[in-house]
Design an enzyme around this catalytic site. Sequence first.
Site, PDB file in Angstrom:
ATOM      1  CG  HIS A 216      -1.757   1.062   0.689  1.00 58.09           C
ATOM      2  ND1 HIS A 216      -2.922   1.006  -0.175  1.00 58.09           N
ATOM      3  CD2 HIS A 216      -2.167   2.417   1.129  1.00 58.09           C
ATOM      4  CE1 HIS A 216      -3.621   2.084  -0.536  1.00 58.09           C
ATOM      5  NE2 HIS A 216      -2.964   3.144   0.387  1.00 58.09           N
ATOM      6  CE1 TYR A 220      -2.233   7.371  -1.186  1.00 59.30           C
ATOM      7  CE2 TYR A 220      -1.908   5.543   0.443  1.00 59.30           C
ATOM      8  CZ  TYR A 220      -2.651   6.352  -0.509  1.00 59.30           C
ATOM      9  OH  TYR A 220      -4.111   6.143  -0.203  1.00 59.30           O
ATOM     10  CG  HIS A 367      -8.832   1.747  -7.755  1.00 57.92           C
ATOM     11  ND1 HIS A 367      -8.807   2.966  -7.408  1.00 57.92           N
ATOM     12  CD2 HIS A 367      -7.732   1.576  -6.929  1.00 57.92           C
ATOM     13  CE1 HIS A 367      -8.300   3.377  -6.693  1.00 57.92           C
ATOM     14  NE2 HIS A 367      -7.468   2.582  -6.083  1.00 57.92           N
ATOM     15  CG  PHE A 368      -4.234  -0.894 -10.704  1.00 65.80           C
ATOM     16  CD1 PHE A 368      -3.417  -1.060 -11.909  1.00 65.80           C
ATOM     17  CD2 PHE A 368      -4.908  -2.077 -10.023  1.00 65.80           C
ATOM     18  CE1 PHE A 368      -3.357  -2.339 -12.505  1.00 65.80           C
ATOM     19  CE2 PHE A 368      -4.573  -3.303 -10.478  1.00 65.80           C
ATOM     20  CZ  PHE A 368      -3.812  -3.448 -11.656  1.00 65.80           C
ATOM     21  CG  HIS A 369      -5.259   0.268 -15.933  1.00 61.46           C
ATOM     22  ND1 HIS A 369      -5.278  -0.864 -15.041  1.00 61.46           N
ATOM     23  CD2 HIS A 369      -4.318  -0.014 -16.622  1.00 61.46           C
ATOM     24  CE1 HIS A 369      -4.478  -1.744 -15.635  1.00 61.46           C
ATOM     25  NE2 HIS A 369      -3.728  -1.267 -16.668  1.00 61.46           N
ATOM     26  NE  ARG A 432      -6.513  -7.833  -9.570  1.00 61.78           N
ATOM     27  CZ  ARG A 432      -5.783  -7.259  -8.639  1.00 61.78           C
ATOM     28  NH1 ARG A 432      -6.040  -7.082  -7.673  1.00 61.78           N
ATOM     29  NH2 ARG A 432      -4.369  -6.727  -9.210  1.00 61.78           N
ATOM     30  NE  ARG A 433      -3.299 -10.125 -10.643  1.00 60.82           N
ATOM     31  CZ  ARG A 433      -2.429  -9.889  -9.323  1.00 60.82           C
ATOM     32  NH1 ARG A 433      -2.746 -10.346  -8.343  1.00 60.82           N
ATOM     33  NH2 ARG A 433      -1.689  -8.904  -9.355  1.00 60.82           N
TER      34      ARG A 433
HETATM   35 FE1  HAS Z   1      -5.993   2.173  -4.437  1.00 58.21          FE
HETATM   36  C1  HAS Z   1      -6.330  -1.249  -4.842  1.00 58.21           C
HETATM   37  C2  HAS Z   1      -8.156   2.224  -1.768  1.00 58.21           C
HETATM   38  C3  HAS Z   1      -5.293   5.734  -4.021  1.00 58.21           C
HETATM   39  C4  HAS Z   1      -3.193   1.861  -6.532  1.00 58.21           C
HETATM   40  N1  HAS Z   1      -4.995   0.617  -5.544  1.00 58.21           N
HETATM   41  C5  HAS Z   1      -5.263  -0.739  -5.507  1.00 58.21           C
HETATM   42  C6  HAS Z   1      -4.158  -1.428  -6.444  1.00 58.21           C
HETATM   43  C7  HAS Z   1      -3.639  -0.385  -6.824  1.00 58.21           C
HETATM   44  C8  HAS Z   1      -3.802   0.762  -6.321  1.00 58.21           C
HETATM   45  C9  HAS Z   1      -2.323  -0.572  -7.924  1.00 58.21           C
HETATM   46  O1  HAS Z   1      -9.178   0.060   0.089  1.00 58.21           O
HETATM   47  C10 HAS Z   1      -4.332  -2.902  -6.834  1.00 58.21           C
HETATM   48  C11 HAS Z   1      -3.326  -3.730  -5.897  1.00 58.21           C
HETATM   49  C12 HAS Z   1      -3.672  -4.941  -6.231  1.00 58.21           C
HETATM   50  O2  HAS Z   1      -2.977  -5.281  -7.502  1.00 58.21           O
HETATM   51  O3  HAS Z   1      -4.329  -5.889  -5.524  1.00 58.21           O
HETATM   52  N2  HAS Z   1      -6.438   3.390  -3.102  1.00 58.21           N
HETATM   53  C13 HAS Z   1      -7.433   3.396  -2.134  1.00 58.21           C
HETATM   54  C14 HAS Z   1      -7.888   4.733  -1.691  1.00 58.21           C
HETATM   55  C15 HAS Z   1      -7.127   5.654  -2.237  1.00 58.21           C
HETATM   56  C16 HAS Z   1      -6.285   5.032  -3.092  1.00 58.21           C
HETATM   57  C17 HAS Z   1      -8.734   5.001  -0.439  1.00 58.21           C
HETATM   58  N3  HAS Z   1      -4.611   3.497  -5.248  1.00 58.21           N
HETATM   59  C18 HAS Z   1      -4.691   5.001  -4.931  1.00 58.21           C
HETATM   60  C19 HAS Z   1      -3.434   5.557  -5.680  1.00 58.21           C
HETATM   61  C20 HAS Z   1      -2.748   4.572  -6.258  1.00 58.21           C
HETATM   62  C21 HAS Z   1      -3.627   3.233  -6.090  1.00 58.21           C
HETATM   63  C22 HAS Z   1      -3.135   6.744  -5.637  1.00 58.21           C
HETATM   64  C23 HAS Z   1      -1.828   4.588  -7.218  1.00 58.21           C
HETATM   65  C24 HAS Z   1      -1.132   5.674  -7.606  1.00 58.21           C
HETATM   66  N4  HAS Z   1      -6.893   0.601  -3.491  1.00 58.21           N
HETATM   67  C25 HAS Z   1      -7.819   0.767  -2.311  1.00 58.21           C
HETATM   68  C26 HAS Z   1      -8.030  -0.423  -1.990  1.00 58.21           C
HETATM   69  C27 HAS Z   1      -7.573  -1.356  -2.506  1.00 58.21           C
HETATM   70  C28 HAS Z   1      -6.810  -0.613  -3.787  1.00 58.21           C
HETATM   71  C29 HAS Z   1      -9.239  -0.845  -0.745  1.00 58.21           C
HETATM   72  C30 HAS Z   1      -7.807  -2.775  -2.587  1.00 58.21           C
HETATM   73  C31 HAS Z   1      -9.055  -3.363  -3.384  1.00 58.21           C
HETATM   74  C32 HAS Z   1      -9.083  -4.871  -3.569  1.00 58.21           C
HETATM   75  O4  HAS Z   1     -10.071  -5.149  -2.823  1.00 58.21           O
HETATM   76  O5  HAS Z   1      -8.243  -5.557  -3.970  1.00 58.21           O
HETATM   77  C33 HAS Z   1      -6.992   7.075  -1.631  1.00 58.21           C
HETATM   78  O6  HAS Z   1      -5.760   7.398  -1.692  1.00 58.21           O
HETATM   79  C34 HAS Z   1      -7.800   7.984  -2.841  1.00 58.21           C
HETATM   80  C35 HAS Z   1      -7.802   9.479  -2.156  1.00 58.21           C
HETATM   81  C36 HAS Z   1      -8.132  10.278  -3.274  1.00 58.21           C
HETATM   82  C37 HAS Z   1      -9.163  11.103  -3.377  1.00 58.21           C
HETATM   83  C38 HAS Z   1      -9.036  12.110  -4.621  1.00 58.21           C
HETATM   84  C39 HAS Z   1      -8.600  13.564  -4.359  1.00 58.21           C
HETATM   85  C40 HAS Z   1      -8.328  14.441  -5.500  1.00 58.21           C
HETATM   86  C41 HAS Z   1      -7.562  14.800  -6.046  1.00 58.21           C
HETATM   87  C42 HAS Z   1      -7.618  15.903  -7.354  1.00 58.21           C
HETATM   88  C43 HAS Z   1      -7.633  17.370  -7.387  1.00 58.21           C
HETATM   89  C44 HAS Z   1      -7.814  17.753  -8.851  1.00 58.21           C
HETATM   90  C45 HAS Z   1      -8.155  19.217  -9.006  1.00 58.21           C
HETATM   91  C46 HAS Z   1      -8.232  19.726 -10.411  1.00 58.21           C
HETATM   92  C47 HAS Z   1      -7.473  20.374  -8.104  1.00 58.21           C
HETATM   93  C48 HAS Z   1     -10.162  11.441  -2.309  1.00 58.21           C
HETATM   94  C49 HAS Z   1      -6.182  15.386  -5.380  1.00 58.21           C
HETATM   95  C50 HAS Z   1      -9.904  19.906 -10.341  1.00 58.21           C
HETATM   96  C51 HAS Z   1     -10.107  21.003 -11.232  1.00 58.21           C
HETATM   97  C52 HAS Z   1     -11.491  21.252 -11.753  1.00 58.21           C
HETATM   98  C53 HAS Z   1     -11.608  22.406 -12.418  1.00 58.21           C
HETATM   99  C54 HAS Z   1     -12.534  20.298 -11.426  1.00 58.21           C
END
Ligand code: HAS
Length: 540
Positions: A216, A220, A367-369, A432-433
């Site tokens: 995990h 990050y 999700h991770f793509h 998946r997979r």
């Molecule tokens: Fe995830 C599975 C939960 C973020 C990557 N994640 C994965 C896997 C990968 C991955 C590779 O809780 C698969 C692993 C495997 O092979 O089994 N993930 C989260 C959560 C977040 C999260 C809570 N993941 C990421 C990030 C990754 C990533 C970042 C890679 C870089 N993920 C999970 C969970 C799994 C999981 C479970 C397991 C699922 C399972 O059952 O297998 C959080 O960090 C996300 C928080 C982000 C936000 C968005 C904030 C928005 C922002 C954008 C600002 C934009 C602006 C522009 C300012 C709440 C910062 C806007 C302008 C306008 C004008 C509109």
Amino acid sequence: SDTRGRSLSLAHLYVAYSALALGGLAGLLQVLVRSGGLTLPAGIDYYQILTVHGVLLGLILTTFFIIGFLHASIIRTSGPYSNRSIVLGWLGFWIMLIGTIMSASMILLNEATVLYTFYAPLMAHWLFYLGLTFVVVGSWFSGAAMISAYRHWRKEHPGQTSPLLTFMAIITIVLWIIATLGVAGTVLFQLLPWSLGIVERVDVLTSRTLFWYFGHPLVYFWLLPAYMAWYAIIPKVIGGRVFSDSLARLSFLLFLLFSIPVGFHHQLVEPGIDAFWKYLQVVLTFMVVIPSLMTAFSLFATFEIRGRELGAKGLFGWLRKLPWKDARFTVPFIGMLAFIPAGAGGLINASNQMNQVVHNTIWVTGHFHLTLATTVVLTFFGISYWLIPHLTGRVLTKEMNRLAIIQAIVWTVGMGIMSLSMHAAGLLGAPRRSAFSTYGDAPQALAWIPYQAAQAIGGTILFIGIILVLYIVVSLAFFSPKGTETFPVADSGSAKTPKALEDWRIWLTILTALILIAYSVPFIDMIQQAPPASKGYRLW
Ligand code: HAS
């Protein structure tokens, strides 16, 4: 000027983009196989190319790019590396490269078809694990180079707050070093002895837990360099300033604290871990969302303040004032936008009940793509467009700038189609997979087929995106006109930043406490109540 530092960073970026070329090709092959449209020749197995794809893009592209970028950021903001840092940096590079070649060779020989998570009880050739050990140990040398440069700066500037980009780079590498202790533990003490035949069996639950202790924070480790660019570089590109130096540092510190003790949210459906500890880690997972929300707030603020400085009127008039024709801004901006749905998907994954629906389905791949392969990777492309010419003494030409924006649009369209259909098919239960199968023409499986076809269309468009980015990168590295491309760094006004934000004793103590609270009892339980260990399986 600093030729030694430039070559060190560049070497890492070249390996990263070579991994993109090979890993991207594997990606194209696998969406075509999965849609039922292609059968691989010469007995090549679907899972073998899936392993090539995941390892090269998830582990090698990212680690090499990030280390190259972190070196460049520290050198840019804290001055050229000492001899010691240069030697450590090159040692790190070569050890990682040798490790990569060892592991990649075993995968290509079909002796390590274990996917990028290399879960036991699937067993790979011992050289695969040894190669991974080299990659991790090499990265520690690179980390030592960075920490040595940081300590040197602090010694030379007593009582001063370090430059923001350097501080962020150090948090990122410290996060990586602490996280990789878990994967080093399972590889050295479990997987290597087991694959060498020194021990007969492997305890699967402990191994997976150690993997996710690393896995995990790994995500990050991918995200933070993108945040470095968002916080400290993009504001300069748009002509503005960092919204708040203290807020940026605090958000990085919160990532350091909360990204490690949360690995169980990948293991919510696994037996052998008490529900209480899963609950605790889910709570901590929601804590790690906070720094992302802080980031979103602060980016909007930067964009709006800059737009208004340029005379924008009305609620959203500032949006029109942003430099949309500048790839250095637009490409990472698309990445930011993608993170809104991507992060929302993460919140769904992390919610225990909803995780039961999506776990192990292709939703997770979707999700991770979006997170890694869009948000992070598009930001990395956006960084490369000025970093590579900056390092090679060339310039980003108007033509390449235009092509870079086209590339990002192609990528967004391809990824949009692919990832949306992955999310949708996942909700319909598609695993998946898994290679192409109609599961004996089961109606549920037949319903997945149109989505798999859409994935193949999206994946093919993405492959065009890969060819485009490689073309741009090669041009910027070797053919663009000679000149000076700046490494943009925004002013953050760090003089008023509270000193406590750089007091490592405070933050490392809290971090150690959180890790011990989240993991001690579950580990003791695993050792005391260990189920019979597995002999292991080979897919090759
Ligand atoms: Fe995830 C599975 C939960 C973020 C990557 N994640 C994965 C896997 C990968 C991955 C590779 O809780 C698969 C692993 C495997 O092979 O089994 N993930 C989260 C959560 C977040 C999260 C809570 N993941 C990421 C990030 C990754 C990533 C970042 C890679 C870089 N993920 C999970 C969970 C799994 C999981 C479970 C397991 C699922 C399972 O059952 O297998 C959080 O960090 C996300 C928080 C982000 C936000 C968005 C904030 C928005 C922002 C954008 C600002 C934009 C602006 C522009 C300012 C709440 C910062 C806007 C302008 C306008 C004008 C509109």
